[in-house]
Motif scaffolding. Sequence first.
Motif, short mmCIF file in Angstrom:
data_model
loop_
_atom_site.label_atom_id
_atom_site.label_comp_id
_atom_site.label_asym_id
_atom_site.label_seq_id
_atom_site.Cartn_x
_atom_site.Cartn_y
_atom_site.Cartn_z
N UNK A 344 -46.21 42.92 -30.84
CA UNK A 344 -46.54 44.35 -30.99
C UNK A 344 -47.26 44.53 -32.33
N UNK A 345 -48.38 45.23 -32.30
CA UNK A 345 -49.17 45.43 -33.53
C UNK A 345 -48.78 46.71 -34.26
N UNK A 346 -47.85 47.44 -33.68
CA UNK A 346 -47.44 48.73 -34.24
C UNK A 346 -48.65 49.65 -34.46
N UNK A 347 -49.51 49.65 -33.47
CA UNK A 347 -50.69 50.52 -33.53
C UNK A 347 -50.36 51.91 -32.98
N UNK A 348 -49.30 52.01 -32.16
CA UNK A 348 -48.86 53.25 -31.52
C UNK A 348 -49.91 53.86 -30.59
N UNK A 349 -50.91 53.07 -30.22
CA UNK A 349 -52.02 53.67 -29.47
C UNK A 349 -51.63 54.08 -28.06
N UNK A 350 -50.98 53.19 -27.33
CA UNK A 350 -50.75 53.52 -25.91
C UNK A 350 -49.28 53.74 -25.55
N UNK A 351 -48.38 53.47 -26.49
CA UNK A 351 -46.96 53.75 -26.21
C UNK A 351 -46.65 55.17 -26.65
N UNK A 352 -46.51 55.37 -27.97
CA UNK A 352 -46.33 56.74 -28.47
C UNK A 352 -47.56 57.59 -28.12
N UNK A 353 -48.74 57.01 -28.29
CA UNK A 353 -49.98 57.72 -27.96
C UNK A 353 -50.01 58.13 -26.50
N UNK A 354 -49.54 57.25 -25.63
CA UNK A 354 -49.52 57.54 -24.19
C UNK A 354 -48.64 58.74 -23.88
N UNK A 355 -47.49 58.81 -24.54
CA UNK A 355 -46.58 59.94 -24.34
C UNK A 355 -47.25 61.23 -24.85
N UNK A 356 -47.82 61.13 -26.04
CA UNK A 356 -48.41 62.33 -26.65
C UNK A 356 -49.59 62.86 -25.84
N UNK A 357 -50.28 61.94 -25.15
CA UNK A 357 -51.42 62.38 -24.32
C UNK A 357 -51.04 62.59 -22.86
N UNK A 358 -49.72 62.67 -22.61
CA UNK A 358 -49.19 62.92 -21.25
C UNK A 358 -49.65 61.86 -20.24
N UNK A 359 -49.84 60.64 -20.70
CA UNK A 359 -50.26 59.57 -19.78
C UNK A 359 -49.13 58.56 -19.55
N UNK A 360 -47.99 58.80 -20.17
CA UNK A 360 -46.88 57.87 -20.03
C UNK A 360 -47.04 56.68 -20.96
N UNK A 361 -45.94 55.95 -21.11
CA UNK A 361 -45.93 54.79 -22.02
C UNK A 361 -46.70 53.62 -21.43
N UNK A 362 -47.68 53.15 -22.19
CA UNK A 362 -48.42 51.94 -21.81
C UNK A 362 -48.60 51.10 -23.07
N UNK A 363 -49.39 50.05 -22.97
CA UNK A 363 -49.62 49.18 -24.13
C UNK A 363 -51.04 48.63 -24.08
N UNK A 364 -51.57 48.38 -25.26
CA UNK A 364 -52.93 47.81 -25.32
C UNK A 364 -53.02 46.45 -24.64
N UNK A 365 -51.87 45.76 -24.47
CA UNK A 365 -51.91 44.44 -23.84
C UNK A 365 -51.93 44.52 -22.31
N UNK A 366 -51.75 45.72 -21.75
CA UNK A 366 -51.63 45.80 -20.29
C UNK A 366 -52.86 45.25 -19.61
N UNK A 367 -52.65 44.56 -18.51
CA UNK A 367 -53.76 43.94 -17.79
C UNK A 367 -54.19 42.63 -18.44
N UNK A 368 -53.40 42.18 -19.43
CA UNK A 368 -53.69 40.89 -20.04
C UNK A 368 -54.67 40.96 -21.20
N UNK A 369 -55.22 42.17 -21.45
CA UNK A 369 -56.20 42.31 -22.54
C UNK A 369 -55.70 43.30 -23.56
N UNK A 370 -56.25 43.19 -24.76
CA UNK A 370 -56.10 44.27 -25.74
C UNK A 370 -57.25 45.22 -25.49
N UNK A 371 -56.94 46.47 -25.13
CA UNK A 371 -58.04 47.40 -24.85
C UNK A 371 -58.00 48.54 -25.85
#
Length: 371
Positions: A344-371
């Motif tokens: 975990x890079x502690x970027x908060x982009x898609x986990x906390x960010x996902x919640x804040x943008x109403x998209x649910x918890x995700x991660x930049x690693x999903x799908x095998x890539x950092x996006x």
Amino acid sequence: MKYETIGSPISYGGLQLKNRIIFAPTSMGLTQDEYFEKIRRIAAGGCAMIIIGDVPVLKGGFGPSLYTRKGFAFYRRLAEIVHKEDCRICAQLHQSDSNLAAMIRYLPGVLTHKISMQDLRVLLNQQVGPYITGMPVRKIRKITEGFGKAAQLARQAGFDMVQVHGDRMCGSFSSSVFNHRTDEYGGSAEHRARFAVECVQAVHRSVPDLPIDYKLAVRQENPHYGNAGVLVEELSVFVPLLEQAGVTSFHVTLANHSNLEDTIPGAKHPQFSAEGCFLPFCDAVRQYTSLPICGVGGLTSPDFVEKQLADGRIDCAAMCRQLIADPDWVNKTLHGQTGDIHRCLRCNRKCLGGIQQHQGVHCIYEGGNRT
Ligand SMILES: Cc1cc2nc3c(=O)[nH]c(=O)nc-3n(C[C@H](O)[C@H](O)[C@H](O)COP(=O)(O)O)c2cc1C
Ligand code: SF4
């Protein structure tokens, strides 16, 4: 084995865990099926216990309710999914300290986008003090008894343990920042501890053999972080009282009610950027109890986690974002594949960010890539 302590079993407040890694309480904002699958993956990745975040204590709380047929079935299914993967499950019993009447007042502004969700959070935080300070004792008793009833239902649904959420309403009653009551629930640290103590006692009374974890939210001065919760200097009062009430383990972290990015700190946080950033609070709690202590916050490195456990600084390590980034952290660590871990890079982009943008918890690693 290199990570012997991580892989060793423990009696965590009387509950037997197969290893030392716990999935920290995490609200995910996903659809039911997505959530079941996410929890299943995390359980299958080898952690010993999953704490289900924000399980409402009262009938009218937000989120699936233990009190309705549908909500109860939801939790029972979750317990089955987790147990099938040889993992334990704990319900975080949660009572919000947001004043519902105030929330309704702000609703038109939120719906017309005049008030952002961030602004709403600030406005609701401003209401916490008056809400806690003015709450009638009758209502306090209803809530504290609710913890007992919810624990009973959680046990019936298949949970192995409950965690009393010591932030939120327990944390606000504990805090001299919010609690300005002049009765037996306010004033001295003993009085401010009464609400949390009664919640724990209610759980212990209604299910005496159920282990009780307590999410102990510690706030810090110089520099100031966290508004709810307990000052380090007050731990000598709170910890023994909670233990006497029936707590069997402590999950220790920074108190909330400031920026979310303080309790879920990013890699560039001015105070909490280091690996194991909240462990000094565990050291403080350790002075007052011999019960098991679980650390949380920025735990990602197998070598670091092993050392903290082996040194006895903590008994278990909870991870939220690291197990979102890589649910297989435990299996990879225990099977000599640490090089394959998605750290975990502690970027908060898609986990906390996902919640804040109403998209649910995700991660930049999903799908095998950092996006
Ligand atoms: C998306 C998200 C949701 C969270 N939901 C909860 C929750 O419901 N209850 C809670 O007590 N903590 C919640 N937390 C805080 C985590 O349990 C944990 O304390 C925090 O993320 C620091 O640990 P970490 O560095 O391993 O992520 C949440 C954190 C994240 C990122
Ligand atoms: S999005 Fe970033 S902070 Fe969140 S879990 Fe993934 S790597 Fe960690």
